[in-house]
Enzyme design. Structure first.
Site, PDB file in Angstrom:
ATOM      1  N   SER A  26      35.160  36.699  33.418  1.00  0.00           N
ATOM      2  CA  SER A  26      35.756  37.106  34.629  1.00  0.00           C
ATOM      3  C   SER A  26      37.192  37.401  35.325  1.00  0.00           C
ATOM      4  O   SER A  26      37.306  37.781  36.011  1.00  0.00           O
ATOM      5  CB  SER A  26      34.679  35.798  35.889  1.00  0.00           C
ATOM      6  OG  SER A  26      35.673  34.796  35.486  1.00  0.00           O
TER       7      SER A  26
ATOM      8  N   GLU B 241      39.409  32.109  52.448  1.00  0.00           N
ATOM      9  CA  GLU B 241      40.145  30.676  52.013  1.00  0.00           C
ATOM     10  C   GLU B 241      40.198  31.035  50.394  1.00  0.00           C
ATOM     11  O   GLU B 241      39.976  31.899  50.009  1.00  0.00           O
ATOM     12  CB  GLU B 241      38.389  29.763  52.366  1.00  0.00           C
ATOM     13  CG  GLU B 241      37.673  29.553  50.652  1.00  0.00           C
ATOM     14  CD  GLU B 241      36.738  30.676  50.896  1.00  0.00           C
ATOM     15  OE1 GLU B 241      36.451  31.111  51.959  1.00  0.00           O
ATOM     16  OE2 GLU B 241      35.785  31.449  49.821  1.00  0.00           O
TER      17      GLU B 241
ATOM     18  N   LYS C 249      36.334  39.382  41.351  1.00  0.00           N
ATOM     19  CA  LYS C 249      36.389  39.070  43.242  1.00  0.00           C
ATOM     20  C   LYS C 249      36.437  40.448  43.750  1.00  0.00           C
ATOM     21  O   LYS C 249      35.491  40.006  45.368  1.00  0.00           O
ATOM     22  CB  LYS C 249      37.748  37.912  43.644  1.00  0.00           C
ATOM     23  CG  LYS C 249      37.428  36.656  42.511  1.00  0.00           C
ATOM     24  CD  LYS C 249      36.692  35.779  43.900  1.00  0.00           C
ATOM     25  CE  LYS C 249      36.577  34.569  43.071  1.00  0.00           C
ATOM     26  NZ  LYS C 249      37.030  33.990  41.846  1.00  0.00           N
TER      27      LYS C 249
HETATM   28  C1  LIG Z   1      36.492  32.373  41.478  1.00  0.00           C
HETATM   29  C2  LIG Z   1      36.949  32.949  40.294  1.00  0.00           C
HETATM   30  C3  LIG Z   1      36.352  31.934  39.135  1.00  0.00           C
HETATM   31  C4  LIG Z   1      34.482  31.171  40.388  1.00  0.00           C
HETATM   32  O1  LIG Z   1      34.214  31.793  40.873  1.00  0.00           O
HETATM   33  P1  LIG Z   1      32.327  31.640  41.049  1.00  0.00           P
HETATM   34  O2  LIG Z   1      31.951  32.784  42.152  1.00  0.00           O
HETATM   35  O3  LIG Z   1      31.348  30.943  40.730  1.00  0.00           O
HETATM   36  O4  LIG Z   1      32.127  34.142  39.613  1.00  0.00           O
HETATM   37  C5  LIG Z   1      35.164  32.599  37.609  1.00  0.00           C
HETATM   38  N1  LIG Z   1      36.117  33.478  37.146  1.00  0.00           N
HETATM   39  C6  LIG Z   1      37.662  33.832  37.356  1.00  0.00           C
HETATM   40  C7  LIG Z   1      38.468  34.786  36.502  1.00  0.00           C
HETATM   41  C8  LIG Z   1      37.116  33.804  39.480  1.00  0.00           C
HETATM   42  O5  LIG Z   1      38.453  33.950  39.283  1.00  0.00           O
END
Ligand SMILES: *Cc1c(COP(=O)(O)O)cnc(C)c1O
Length: 402
Positions: A382, A110, A88
């Site tokens: 992610s 948000e 993020k």
């Molecule tokens: C917010 C988040 C996601 C989902 O958001 P995308 O915009 O689809 O990437 C996925 N993994 C983590 C660790 C997140 O914090």
């Protein structure tokens, strides 16, 4: 580039917003087009990504996970090692640098799980900007530690008590604030959603993930897997490959084979999931036209996922376009399978993954048996799982130690 044409990706996207918002969207688009080509801006962005966010993130060969299946080599793109624990922050740094160029003094955002809220509050502290985060009351209870983190960072967290008191409602409330304070305020959207130009901008700032992968691997992987909430980590890692395939228009645009994993919730068939592309139909939510979970009267169905970050009834318009044009293949993983994926990575590699990322890990059990030993699979890890250990504990019925 992966950019909306007149605000649309084929028929998806657009600007379904009140007229008062249009000048701010125009202003943002103009600033983005100007500064993404500006040396000073890109130097500042790259310097912060390197020295503050911790980029480039490693590409890690997961030997024990690979041996577990005994087929293709599995690599992890370690976004979990970014400052604040997920991808993020890449987008927050980019957007807040743009907001500074637009002389905005106040930032709003948000948040669902709190990850985007924490990343936004972090960059606001770094840059000395006022910060206001909208969060559903249900999510505030689920993610109490992240609420406190945001407050420590100097942000004001505003509880949202409407609707299901989760991400969808927090987003609606943030949009309302933005409309009221549009002259002084920049709204940092946390994923590739919202009215044009947000999806284009967020995808661009997250493309750093895929651009690093191209350099780190030096050849094309056979498969890339990422989880899809709003769709930003997946677009980020797919980005250079999609761009190339869109440009070449060749027959052989099937490599790498790109897979997006949606949250299948408790079941894909009982309406208790967040599988927007698999189960939804196109409709309008939060300013853009895209696949959407809706009932037969067009009312939005509340999404469900064990991971708060995937718990959203919409998805970015770029993904709707990529689905229809068959450039990315979308699959689902249930809550239960995601938990299995969580434990698998934790035990085999000593990496505690976010529950969102655990959906991508869980899909390996379907994918890897179909691969060959000389093939390469890259998975977008992610985020890290520290924020999720209480959910896991509840799921396992384990009591905290007294
Ligand atoms: C917010 C988040 C996601 C989902 O958001 P995308 O915009 O689809 O990437 C996925 N993994 C983590 C660790 C997140 O914090």
């Amino acid at each position: 580039m992966l950019k909306a044409k007149k605000g649309y990706f084929d028929s998806y996207g657009g600007r379904f917003v009140p007229e008062t918002v249009i000048p701010a969207l125009d202003e943002l688009e103009a600033a983005f087009n100007k500064y993404k080509a500006d040396k000073k801006f890109t130097n500042e962005l790259n310097s912060l990504l390197t020295t503050y966010a911790g980029r480039p993130t490693p590409l890690y060969f997961a030997r024990r996970l690979t041996d577990h299946y005994g087929k293709a080599k599995i690599y992890l793109k370690r976004e979990d090692l970014c400052h604040t624990g997920a991808h993020k922050i890449n987008n927050c740094i980019g957007q807040i640098l743009l907001a500074q160029r637009l002389h905005k003094k106040r930032i709003i955002a948000e948040t669902g799980a709190g990850q985007h809220g924490v990343a936004t509050a972090t960059v606001c502290a770094l840059m000395g900007m006022d910060c206001c985060i909208y969060m559903g009351k249900t999510d505030m209870k689920r993610q109490e530690a992240n609420v406190f983190r945001m407050e420590l960072l100097g942000a004001k967290v505003i509880p949202v008590e409407s609707g299901s008191q989760t991400l969808k409602d927090a987003t609606s409330e943030a949009i309302r604030d933005w409309i009221t304070n549009i002259k002084t305020t920049h709204y940092v959207i946390g994923s590739t959603v919202g009215p044009d130009p947000y999806p284009t901008i967020v995808a661009y700032f997250q493309s750093v993930i895929g651009n690093e992968l191209v350099k780190q691997l030096k050849k094309d992987p056979d498969y890339i897997i990422a989880c899809v909430g709003g769709g930003s980590n997946s677009i980020g890692i797919f980005y250079p490959y999609i761009e190339r395939n869109l440009k070449s228009k060749s027959e052989n645009n099937s490599k790498p084979y790109l897979i997006g994993i949606e949250a299948g919730g408790t079941s894909i068939n009982n309406g208790h999931n967040a599988a927007t592309l698999t189960k939804g139909k196109p409709g309008i939510l939060h300013g853009s036209y895209s696949y959407l979970l809706q009932d037969k009267n067009g009312q939005i169905i509340n999404a469900h996922s064990i991971s708060a970050g995937l718990d959203y009834p919409g998805v970015g318009p770029i993904h709707s376009f990529l689905k229809d044009s068959n450039l990315v293949h979308y699959k689902t993983i249930t809550d239960k399978e995601a938990i299995e994926g969580f434990h698998l990575l934790t035990k085999l590699e000593g990496i505690i993954p976010a529950l969102e990322s655990s959906h991508a890990i869980a899909y390996l059990k379907y994918l890897i048996p179909r691969t060959r030993k000389n093939q390469i699979v890259v998975l977008s890890l992610s985020g890290r799982g520290d924020k999720d250990i209480n959910s896991i504990r509840t799921y396992m019925n384990k009591k905290p130690y007294k």
